[in-house]
Motif scaffolding. Structure first.
Motif, PDB file in Angstrom:
ATOM      1  N   ASP A 242      18.344 -20.222 -33.714  1.00  0.00           N
ATOM      2  CA  ASP A 242      17.381 -20.906 -35.074  1.00  0.00           C
ATOM      3  C   ASP A 242      17.530 -22.775 -34.798  1.00  0.00           C
ATOM      4  OD1 ASP A 242      17.405 -21.769 -38.769  1.00  0.00           O
ATOM      5  OD2 ASP A 242      14.810 -22.034 -36.616  1.00  0.00           O
ATOM      6  N   MET A 243      17.745 -23.449 -32.989  1.00  0.00           N
ATOM      7  CA  MET A 243      17.802 -24.293 -33.331  1.00  0.00           C
ATOM      8  C   MET A 243      17.060 -25.049 -32.860  1.00  0.00           C
ATOM      9  SD  MET A 243      19.881 -24.819 -29.212  1.00  0.00           S
ATOM     10  CE  MET A 243      20.890 -24.504 -29.700  1.00  0.00           C
ATOM     11  N   GLN A 244      16.974 -26.203 -33.435  1.00  0.00           N
ATOM     12  CA  GLN A 244      16.471 -27.492 -33.749  1.00  0.00           C
ATOM     13  C   GLN A 244      15.301 -27.728 -32.093  1.00  0.00           C
ATOM     14  OE1 GLN A 244      19.280 -27.499 -35.110  1.00  0.00           O
ATOM     15  NE2 GLN A 244      18.868 -28.539 -37.092  1.00  0.00           N
ATOM     16  N   PHE A 245      16.046 -28.258 -31.689  1.00  0.00           N
ATOM     17  CA  PHE A 245      15.404 -29.007 -30.213  1.00  0.00           C
ATOM     18  C   PHE A 245      16.225 -28.085 -28.749  1.00  0.00           C
ATOM     19  CE2 PHE A 245      12.907 -32.167 -32.159  1.00  0.00           C
ATOM     20  CZ  PHE A 245      13.742 -31.658 -33.660  1.00  0.00           C
ATOM     21  N   ALA A 246      15.853 -28.655 -27.668  1.00  0.00           N
ATOM     22  CA  ALA A 246      16.687 -27.278 -26.426  1.00  0.00           C
ATOM     23  C   ALA A 246      15.453 -28.873 -25.311  1.00  0.00           C
ATOM     24  CB  ALA A 246      15.509 -26.600 -26.400  1.00  0.00           C
ATOM     25  N   GLN A 247      15.893 -28.474 -23.972  1.00  0.00           N
ATOM     26  CA  GLN A 247      16.142 -29.608 -23.048  1.00  0.00           C
ATOM     27  C   GLN A 247      17.005 -28.744 -21.785  1.00  0.00           C
ATOM     28  OE1 GLN A 247      17.303 -33.475 -22.829  1.00  0.00           O
ATOM     29  NE2 GLN A 247      17.429 -33.849 -21.414  1.00  0.00           N
ATOM     30  N   GLY A 248      15.368 -28.779 -20.498  1.00  0.00           N
ATOM     31  CA  GLY A 248      16.506 -27.514 -19.140  1.00  0.00           C
ATOM     32  C   GLY A 248      15.402 -27.351 -18.315  1.00  0.00           C
ATOM     33  N   TYR A 249      15.839 -27.263 -17.364  1.00  0.00           N
ATOM     34  CA  TYR A 249      14.748 -26.069 -16.232  1.00  0.00           C
ATOM     35  C   TYR A 249      13.240 -25.355 -17.355  1.00  0.00           C
ATOM     36  CZ  TYR A 249      17.515 -29.418 -12.751  1.00  0.00           C
ATOM     37  OH  TYR A 249      17.952 -30.606 -12.510  1.00  0.00           O
ATOM     38  N   TYR A 250      14.289 -24.905 -17.580  1.00  0.00           N
ATOM     39  CA  TYR A 250      13.469 -24.318 -18.239  1.00  0.00           C
ATOM     40  C   TYR A 250      11.903 -24.502 -18.744  1.00  0.00           C
ATOM     41  CZ  TYR A 250      10.567 -20.557 -20.889  1.00  0.00           C
ATOM     42  OH  TYR A 250      10.000 -18.771 -21.394  1.00  0.00           O
ATOM     43  N   PHE A 251      12.243 -25.505 -19.103  1.00  0.00           N
ATOM     44  CA  PHE A 251      10.514 -26.362 -19.864  1.00  0.00           C
ATOM     45  C   PHE A 251      10.260 -27.522 -18.691  1.00  0.00           C
ATOM     46  CE2 PHE A 251      13.357 -25.457 -23.670  1.00  0.00           C
ATOM     47  CZ  PHE A 251      12.374 -25.107 -23.945  1.00  0.00           C
ATOM     48  N   ALA A 252      11.221 -27.855 -17.791  1.00  0.00           N
ATOM     49  CA  ALA A 252      10.781 -28.776 -16.868  1.00  0.00           C
ATOM     50  C   ALA A 252      11.545 -29.809 -16.300  1.00  0.00           C
ATOM     51  CB  ALA A 252       9.533 -30.108 -17.477  1.00  0.00           C
ATOM     52  N   ARG A 253      11.804 -30.191 -15.517  1.00  0.00           N
ATOM     53  CA  ARG A 253      12.657 -30.692 -14.609  1.00  0.00           C
ATOM     54  C   ARG A 253      12.495 -32.626 -14.939  1.00  0.00           C
ATOM     55  NH1 ARG A 253      15.436 -27.822 -10.580  1.00  0.00           N
ATOM     56  NH2 ARG A 253      15.441 -30.023  -9.063  1.00  0.00           N
ATOM     57  N   PRO A 254      13.255 -33.788 -14.595  1.00  0.00           N
ATOM     58  CA  PRO A 254      13.170 -34.710 -14.597  1.00  0.00           C
ATOM     59  C   PRO A 254      12.488 -34.914 -13.989  1.00  0.00           C
ATOM     60  CG  PRO A 254      15.823 -34.456 -14.657  1.00  0.00           C
ATOM     61  CD  PRO A 254      14.297 -33.048 -14.502  1.00  0.00           C
ATOM     62  N   GLY A 255      11.239 -36.167 -14.385  1.00  0.00           N
ATOM     63  CA  GLY A 255      10.030 -36.981 -13.184  1.00  0.00           C
ATOM     64  C   GLY A 255      10.284 -37.681 -13.686  1.00  0.00           C
ATOM     65  N   ARG A 256       9.215 -38.914 -13.200  1.00  0.00           N
ATOM     66  CA  ARG A 256       8.662 -40.525 -12.133  1.00  0.00           C
ATOM     67  C   ARG A 256       7.641 -40.099 -13.541  1.00  0.00           C
ATOM     68  NH1 ARG A 256       8.792 -43.026  -7.139  1.00  0.00           N
ATOM     69  NH2 ARG A 256       8.166 -41.135  -6.576  1.00  0.00           N
ATOM     70  N   HIS A 257       6.806 -39.097 -13.500  1.00  0.00           N
ATOM     71  CA  HIS A 257       5.834 -38.420 -14.371  1.00  0.00           C
ATOM     72  C   HIS A 257       5.283 -37.452 -14.628  1.00  0.00           C
ATOM     73  CE1 HIS A 257       3.800 -41.634 -11.823  1.00  0.00           C
ATOM     74  NE2 HIS A 257       4.517 -41.403 -11.004  1.00  0.00           N
TER      75      HIS A 257
ATOM     76  N   GLN B 122      21.095 -32.582 -36.027  1.00  0.00           N
ATOM     77  CA  GLN B 122      19.855 -31.935 -35.626  1.00  0.00           C
ATOM     78  C   GLN B 122      20.904 -31.607 -34.306  1.00  0.00           C
ATOM     79  OE1 GLN B 122      15.605 -32.114 -36.831  1.00  0.00           O
ATOM     80  NE2 GLN B 122      15.867 -34.669 -36.451  1.00  0.00           N
ATOM     81  N   VAL B 123      20.294 -30.157 -33.988  1.00  0.00           N
ATOM     82  CA  VAL B 123      21.637 -30.055 -32.726  1.00  0.00           C
ATOM     83  C   VAL B 123      20.208 -29.844 -31.538  1.00  0.00           C
ATOM     84  CG1 VAL B 123      22.372 -28.134 -31.594  1.00  0.00           C
ATOM     85  CG2 VAL B 123      22.543 -28.198 -33.927  1.00  0.00           C
ATOM     86  N   ILE B 124      20.280 -30.406 -30.203  1.00  0.00           N
ATOM     87  CA  ILE B 124      19.423 -30.097 -29.279  1.00  0.00           C
ATOM     88  C   ILE B 124      20.354 -29.975 -28.086  1.00  0.00           C
ATOM     89  CG2 ILE B 124      18.971 -31.150 -27.052  1.00  0.00           C
ATOM     90  CD1 ILE B 124      18.308 -33.568 -28.514  1.00  0.00           C
ATOM     91  N   GLY B 125      19.511 -28.004 -27.556  1.00  0.00           N
ATOM     92  CA  GLY B 125      20.618 -27.385 -26.874  1.00  0.00           C
ATOM     93  C   GLY B 125      20.517 -27.806 -24.767  1.00  0.00           C
ATOM     94  N   GLU B 126      21.527 -28.392 -24.765  1.00  0.00           N
ATOM     95  CA  GLU B 126      21.254 -29.381 -23.026  1.00  0.00           C
ATOM     96  C   GLU B 126      21.445 -27.622 -21.471  1.00  0.00           C
ATOM     97  OE1 GLU B 126      23.791 -32.529 -23.288  1.00  0.00           O
ATOM     98  OE2 GLU B 126      21.736 -33.699 -22.588  1.00  0.00           O
ATOM     99  N   GLY B 127      20.534 -27.465 -20.408  1.00  0.00           N
ATOM    100  CA  GLY B 127      20.596 -26.613 -19.720  1.00  0.00           C
ATOM    101  C   GLY B 127      19.964 -25.848 -19.939  1.00  0.00           C
TER     102      GLY B 127
END
Length: 604
Positions: free
Chosen positions: A229-244, A210-215
């Protein structure tokens, strides 16, 4: 060993002995189900340490042979915090293959950490980050198989960057591959990137990976990934890293193009929002005593203030170092006030701004404050909950960088944004489905004017036209761009755009006395030769405006479609004599397939 290297080494020793690492968590999104699939754990060193950056931290550990020790500490810290937060879904933990392959790497501790945190190994993904090449693939396969047998999943990070490559993918057969952010950045504009990513997705599907698109940072990049049709994604569009980290996503992030009666605020690039200035800083609580503040200020001599929050993580105030020291360092100050609660001494009205506030709005708020209320630090919240702090210096630096970027692409004659920022703004408008009217401005009879009066006067005409346009727009919502030559574009979000255009036409007509001689004004035009060498009478300069309201169209979804429509509207306007405004509209059709037209002309 240099003085700097020695400082780094001692900082590493302190971190390893005290376990002073902070885990952050960034959501990984399931594109199909439009919800959070899991979280990647990201490590930061102490904020006042030269090893705050994970790059410096891991490089230093590698240099001094402490990589395995640091790797295990990161795991322990991340797993423990993940268990405390009770976050749902998979936990992605970064691990260096170089650390796993060290002979003295102690195996079995990860399962022990998980048991203590109440987390199943099946919930955990070991994410291999390749800062250094893998030299022994056989040993690496054995290490990853060991984790699989215990129930862990395996991921390869940053595929396509550094030493990560197809061989690593082929040899280790991971459950997930994460595409490097390079391939996701501006993927909506780059056909070759889309082809590459599509190939990776096709390969992954064929082998059960499975593919995760970063950034992914902006909506256009998300839509491009969704279209592949990418399965998973990650980046500031969705959320920034955080302690909570947030536990659910805003459904509007996944919404299709809005209906014409709904306005979408969109997601501007991260570096134009307050969130780009965020620095995490542990706050004081309203129940803390002044002694607690003294400990923190003494520990970090560069700290200018400490935010104060209540039990719900809402802002109660801020304690400024200078004011605190005036009280605490005074004669008997520690004895008199040390056991008193923070709230008696804090500033209850600090500047508090949300992460999604535009930087220009923050700048205005700060400059609007009185000198007594201006400070070098402000508090940053997300949905009215404390996130961290920002500094005035960082704000000034960021705004300066943005202004320099804009200046590089500005038209040198008018000073207005040129084609690059205009194109970016247009794409944002189209992707967000905003109610915008695009007006294409073109000067009539400009070439013969240049021939008779010279290029210096012609440049003056361009400058004065630009001033007339900018004077009659709402700069908070409207965008004025200079395409080049005597062509301008305004993207109006002002609902009274038509009245503004009428004012522009009137203002332009009033320029004639300073542009022409009295004789030319009296005869209402000039005589000049055309391209065939024949003398022709040309009327005075006039302004033609072709208008296209996006919500009158069902088919405009790409910049090229809009350009075609706007050019057509401008051409129709130029057929009218004198200053004119022509609005072109389609009902449920593309520009190239016109079935109905709505026409409006205004002559001056």
């Amino acid at each position: 060993m240099t003085k700097e290297e020695l400082h780094y080494f001692h900082s590493l020793e302190d971190i390893l002995s005290q376990g002073s690492l902070t885990p952050l968590f960034q959501p990984i999104i399931c594109m199909h189900e439009q919800k959070i699939f899991g979280y990647e754990a990201l490590i930061r060193g102490p904020s006042d340490s030269p090893l705050h950056s994970p790059i410096n931290l891991f490089n230093t550990a590698s240099i001094h042979g402490r990589l395995a020790e640091l790797d295990l500490l990161c795991r322990d810290t991340s797993i423990k915090r993940y268990g405390e937060l009770g976050l749902p879904g998979k936990l992605f933990i970064n691990s260096s293959p170089a650390a796993l392959l060290e002979q003295d790497y102690p195996h079995g501790l990860t399962v022990q950490y998980l048991k203590q945190a109440g987390i199943s190994p099946r919930q955990v993904v070991i994410e291999l980050t390749e800062q250094y090449p893998i030299e022994d693939y056989e040993l690496m396969r054995q290490a990853t198989e060991h984790y699989r047998e215990m129930g862990f999943s395996i991921a390869i990070d940053d595929l396509g960057a550094g030493y990560s490559g197809l061989r690593t993918w082929s040899e280790l057969k991971p459950d997930f591959v994460k595409l490097d952010r390079h391939f996701m950045q501006n993927i909506h504009e780059d056909r070759q990137k889309r082809q590459f990513v599509q190939s990776m997705i096709d390969i992954a599907k064929s082998i059960g990976c499975q593919v995760i698109g970063e950034g992914i940072e902006i909506r256009q990049e998300y839509l491009a990934a969704q279209g592949l049709d990418m399965q998973f994604a990650q980046g500031y569009y969705f959320a920034r890293p955080g302690r909570h980290p947030q536990r659910s996503m805003d459904k509007n992030l996944f919404a299709e193009r809005q209906q014409t009666h709904i306005l979408s605020p969109g997601r501007p690039r991260a570096n134009t929002l307050v969130g780009s200035l965020l620095t995490e800083l542990a706050p004081l609580r309203t129940t803390d005593k002044l002694h607690r503040a003294a400990e923190l200020f003494q520990k970090n001599l560069r700290l200018t203030a400490l935010p104060v929050v209540d039990d719900t993580n809402r802002i109660a105030g801020i304690l400024w170092r200078d004011e605190f020291m005036t009280i605490y360092a005074s004669h008997f100050g520690r004895e008199l006030h040390g056991r008193k609660v923070i709230t008696e001494f804090m500033d209850a009205s600090p500047l508090v701004v949300e992460t999604d506030l535009p930087l220009k709005n923050l700048s205005y708020q700060i400059t609007s404050q009185t000198e007594n209320h201006q400070h070098s630090m402000f508090i940053i919240t997300e949905q009215n909950r404390y996130r961290g702090v920002g500094s005035l210096m960082d704000l000034l630096r960021q705004i300066t960088d943005l202004q320099l970027t804009m200046a590089r692409h500005a038209n040198p004659l008018s000073g207005l944004p040129g084609n690059v920022p205009l194109s970016e703004h247009t794409r944002d408008v189209l992707e967000q489905g905003r109610d915008v009217t695009v007006c294409y401005f073109d000067l009539d009879n400009f070439k013969p004017y240049n021939d008779i009066y010279g290029y210096s006067k012609g440049d003056q005409v361009i400058s004065l036209t630009a001033q007339a346009l900018t004077k009659h727009v709402n700069t908070d919502v409207d965008f004025v761009g200079h395409v080049g030559g005597d062509d301008f574009i305004i993207l109006f979000e002002s609902p009274d755009w038509q009245k503004r255009c009428e004012k522009i036409l009137t203002a332009f007509e009033m320029l004639h006395p300073q542009l022409y001689t009295q004789r030319h004004l009296q005869q209402k035009g000039i005589n000049a030769t055309d391209r065939h060498g024949q003398e022709i009478f040309y009327p005075l300069l006039s302004l033609s405006i072709g208008a296209v309201r996006l919500h009158d169209f069902d088919g405009i979804q790409a910049e090229i479609d809009l350009a075609e429509c706007a050019s057509k509207a401008k051409s129709m306007a130029k057929r009218l004599s004198g200053n004119s405004l022509f609005q072109l509209g389609y009902q449920q059709c593309l520009c190239s397939d016109v079935t109905q037209q709505k026409l409006l002309s205004i002559n001056h």
